[in-house]
Design a protein around this motif. Structure first.
Motif, mmCIF file in Angstrom:
data_model
loop_
_atom_site.group_PDB
_atom_site.id
_atom_site.type_symbol
_atom_site.label_atom_id
_atom_site.label_comp_id
_atom_site.label_asym_id
_atom_site.label_seq_id
_atom_site.Cartn_x
_atom_site.Cartn_y
_atom_site.Cartn_z
ATOM 1 N N ALA A 29 6.635 -9.195 4.628
ATOM 2 C CA ALA A 29 5.233 -9.483 5.212
ATOM 3 C C ALA A 29 4.545 -8.176 5.465
ATOM 4 N N GLU A 30 5.066 -7.219 6.313
ATOM 5 C CA GLU A 30 4.901 -5.776 6.893
ATOM 6 C C GLU A 30 4.061 -5.273 5.301
ATOM 7 N N TYR A 31 5.378 -5.314 4.578
ATOM 8 C CA TYR A 31 4.780 -4.316 3.313
ATOM 9 C C TYR A 31 3.589 -4.797 2.506
ATOM 10 N N GLN A 32 3.690 -5.788 2.481
ATOM 11 C CA GLN A 32 2.256 -6.765 2.151
ATOM 12 C C GLN A 32 1.021 -5.976 2.819
ATOM 13 N N LYS A 33 0.988 -6.718 4.118
ATOM 14 C CA LYS A 33 0.169 -6.358 5.216
ATOM 15 C C LYS A 33 -0.962 -4.670 4.736
ATOM 16 N N ILE A 34 0.525 -3.736 4.698
ATOM 17 C CA ILE A 34 0.222 -2.361 4.346
ATOM 18 C C ILE A 34 -0.335 -2.469 2.448
ATOM 19 N N SER A 35 -0.119 -2.577 2.328
ATOM 20 C CA SER A 35 -0.384 -3.144 0.683
ATOM 21 C C SER A 35 -2.226 -3.327 0.988
ATOM 22 N N GLN A 36 -2.139 -4.450 1.670
ATOM 23 C CA GLN A 36 -3.870 -4.695 2.071
ATOM 24 C C GLN A 36 -4.170 -4.359 2.314
ATOM 25 N N ALA A 37 -3.833 -3.244 3.356
ATOM 26 C CA ALA A 37 -5.198 -2.309 3.871
ATOM 27 C C ALA A 37 -5.258 -1.779 3.284
ATOM 28 N N LEU A 38 -3.773 -0.688 2.518
ATOM 29 C CA LEU A 38 -4.862 0.111 1.049
ATOM 30 C C LEU A 38 -5.248 -0.118 0.083
ATOM 31 N N VAL A 39 -5.717 -1.446 -0.027
ATOM 32 C CA VAL A 39 -6.553 -2.095 -1.227
ATOM 33 C C VAL A 39 -8.002 -1.928 -0.570
ATOM 34 N N THR A 40 -7.831 -1.969 0.566
ATOM 35 C CA THR A 40 -9.043 -2.616 1.481
ATOM 36 C C THR A 40 -10.293 -0.646 1.631
ATOM 37 N N VAL A 41 -9.528 -0.088 1.818
ATOM 38 C CA VAL A 41 -9.647 1.881 2.081
ATOM 39 C C VAL A 41 -9.258 2.432 1.273
ATOM 40 N N GLN A 42 -9.344 1.672 -0.154
ATOM 41 C CA GLN A 42 -9.533 1.932 -1.557
ATOM 42 C C GLN A 42 -8.842 2.995 -2.115
ATOM 43 N N LEU A 43 -6.911 2.882 -1.138
ATOM 44 C CA LEU A 43 -6.053 4.421 -1.644
ATOM 45 C C LEU A 43 -4.895 3.420 -2.533
ATOM 46 N N SER A 44 -5.092 2.353 -2.867
ATOM 47 C CA SER A 44 -4.111 1.589 -3.586
ATOM 48 C C SER A 44 -3.382 2.726 -4.697
ATOM 49 N N GLY A 45 -1.745 3.034 -4.338
ATOM 50 C CA GLY A 45 -1.586 3.782 -5.645
ATOM 51 C C GLY A 45 -0.496 4.861 -4.766
ATOM 52 N N MET A 46 -1.526 6.131 -3.496
ATOM 53 C CA MET A 46 -1.148 6.887 -3.618
ATOM 54 C C MET A 46 -0.064 6.585 -2.442
ATOM 55 N N GLU A 47 0.769 5.653 -2.117
ATOM 56 C CA GLU A 47 1.582 5.561 -0.806
ATOM 57 C C GLU A 47 2.821 6.224 -0.924
ATOM 58 N N LYS A 48 3.485 6.721 -2.225
ATOM 59 C CA LYS A 48 4.046 7.654 -1.572
ATOM 60 C C LYS A 48 3.566 8.880 -1.580
ATOM 61 N N ARG A 49 2.455 9.258 -1.319
ATOM 62 C CA ARG A 49 1.668 10.463 -1.643
ATOM 63 C C ARG A 49 2.009 10.963 -0.193
ATOM 64 N N GLN A 50 1.978 13.016 0.118
ATOM 65 C CA GLN A 50 2.591 12.883 1.545
ATOM 66 C C GLN A 50 0.891 13.395 1.802
ATOM 67 N N ILE A 51 1.041 13.501 2.893
ATOM 68 C CA ILE A 51 -0.076 13.112 4.009
ATOM 69 C C ILE A 51 -0.869 14.687 3.803
ATOM 70 N N SER A 52 -0.353 15.537 3.301
ATOM 71 C CA SER A 52 -0.487 16.843 3.386
ATOM 72 C C SER A 52 -1.318 16.975 1.610
ATOM 73 N N GLU A 53 -1.714 16.337 1.096
ATOM 74 C CA GLU A 53 -1.596 16.005 -0.187
ATOM 75 C C GLU A 53 -3.459 15.353 -0.100
ATOM 76 N N LEU A 54 -3.924 14.850 0.748
ATOM 77 C CA LEU A 54 -4.828 14.370 0.946
ATOM 78 C C LEU A 54 -5.767 15.245 0.764
ATOM 79 N N SER A 55 -7.337 13.873 0.468
ATOM 80 C CA SER A 55 -8.135 15.447 0.969
ATOM 81 C C SER A 55 -9.194 14.386 2.574
ATOM 82 N N GLY A 56 -10.190 15.155 2.355
ATOM 83 C CA GLY A 56 -10.461 14.827 4.216
ATOM 84 C C GLY A 56 -11.031 13.211 4.466
ATOM 85 N N GLY A 57 -11.613 13.058 2.615
ATOM 86 C CA GLY A 57 -11.795 11.844 2.505
ATOM 87 C C GLY A 57 -10.998 10.832 2.875
#
Ligand SMILES: Nc1ncnc2c1ncn2[C@@H]1O[C@H](COP(=O)(O)OP(=O)(O)OP(=O)(O)O)[C@@H](O)[C@H]1O
Length: 258
Positions: free
Chosen positions: A106-134
């Motif tokens: 259920a927790e993984y589902q919540k995280i997955s849903q939050a990623l969809v909401t903020v339009q970051l699906s597919g980026m879960e395994k990226r290092q945070i240092s690789e993200l753009s500012g937005g």
């Protein structure tokens, strides 16, 4: 209802907030505005009990600290910390789980849903240092969302991010409010405040005005707060600039002031 009564905060000998009293109703969408050094972030930190006032008090009404989620300024987070997007977001669930317990499905589902909401699906395994500012800001929102909190406190959620990300994340905030959450955000962009926030609190160490945004952002209040008139349009000027023919936003997304 959150009520702030006679709040005075000092940092050593410097006063940051002087005898502030105001209320925030449950389910309100409120912007805290004011010039640099006005005490906006300090007010937010007192609301989440990170700072103790010298005098005065904050009452959260029917809620307690566990009902609060905080979105810090992104500049206050070490973006080079070696952690994935998923791990970072999951830290928002620490109250429900613990470091040594495995996450439930259920927790993984919540995280997955939050990623969809903020339009970051597919980026879960990226290092945070690789993200753009937005993308980084979207991730901070996702972590806030999975806390399932009733009161959301956001410190400059749109600082230094692009217009599209701002519009997307503003929609997330408005969804949260429509779900009945109370949202309080420190904001610098007064045109965004005029367009989307029905309520505002204007501070300049003292409380200058609070309540309906249209009333709060009147030019005499802004000048009293120390804004330069030629740099800061008042509510009527902002509203005129923000009509749908001038700004590419859907009219029904705007808030309608009385
Ligand atoms: N940790 C601290 N120690 C000493 N003084 C501080 C500290 N944090 C803030 N201040 C001072 O308190 C006052 C209010 O700061 P605060 O960060 O709340 O303002 P702000 O309205 O959020 O400003 P800005 O818009 O520039 O971010 C400022 O004069 C600031 O210099």
């Amino acid at each position: 209802m959150i009520s702030v009564t006679n709040l005075t905060v000092y940092y050593r000998n410097n006063i940051a907030l002087d005898n502030i009293s105001c209320t925030i109703k449950d389910g309100d969408l409120v912007a805290i505005v004011g010039p640099n050094g006005a005490g906006k972030s300090t007010l937010l930190k007192v609301l989440m009990k990170q700072i103790s006032p010298m005098t005065g008090k904050v009452c959260l009404g029917q809620y307690s600290m566990k009902n609060i989620a905080y979105l810090p300024q992104s500049t206050h987070i070490d973006r080079n910390f070696p952690i994935t997007v998923e791990e970072f977001i999951s830290s928002g669930a620490w109250r429900r789980s613990s470091f040594w317990r495995r996450f439930t499905q259920a927790e993984y589902q919540k995280i997955s849903q939050a990623l969809v909401t903020v339009q970051l699906s597919g980026m879960e395994k990226r290092q945070i240092s690789e993200l753009s500012g937005g993308q980084f800001q979207r991730m901070l929102f996702a972590r806030m969302l999975i806390q399932d909190a009733q009161i959301l406190l956001l410190d400059e959620p749109f600082a230094a991010i692009d217009a599209q990300t701002t519009e997307d994340l503003m929609a997330v905030i408005r969804d949260c409010q429509q779900q009945g959450k109370t949202v309080v955000a420190v904001m610098h962009d007064l045109s965004l405040v005029a367009r989307y926030f029905p309520e505002a609190i204007l501070v300049a160490t003292e409380l200058i005005a609070n309540g309906n945004t249209k009333t709060v952002l009147q030019s005499h209040h802004l000048q009293q707060a120390g804004y330069q008139a030629y740099l800061t349009p008042c509510f009527e000027q902002i509203n005129a600039l923000s009509t749908p023919q001038n700004v590419a936003i859907k009219p029904q997304q705007e808030c309608h002031h009385e």
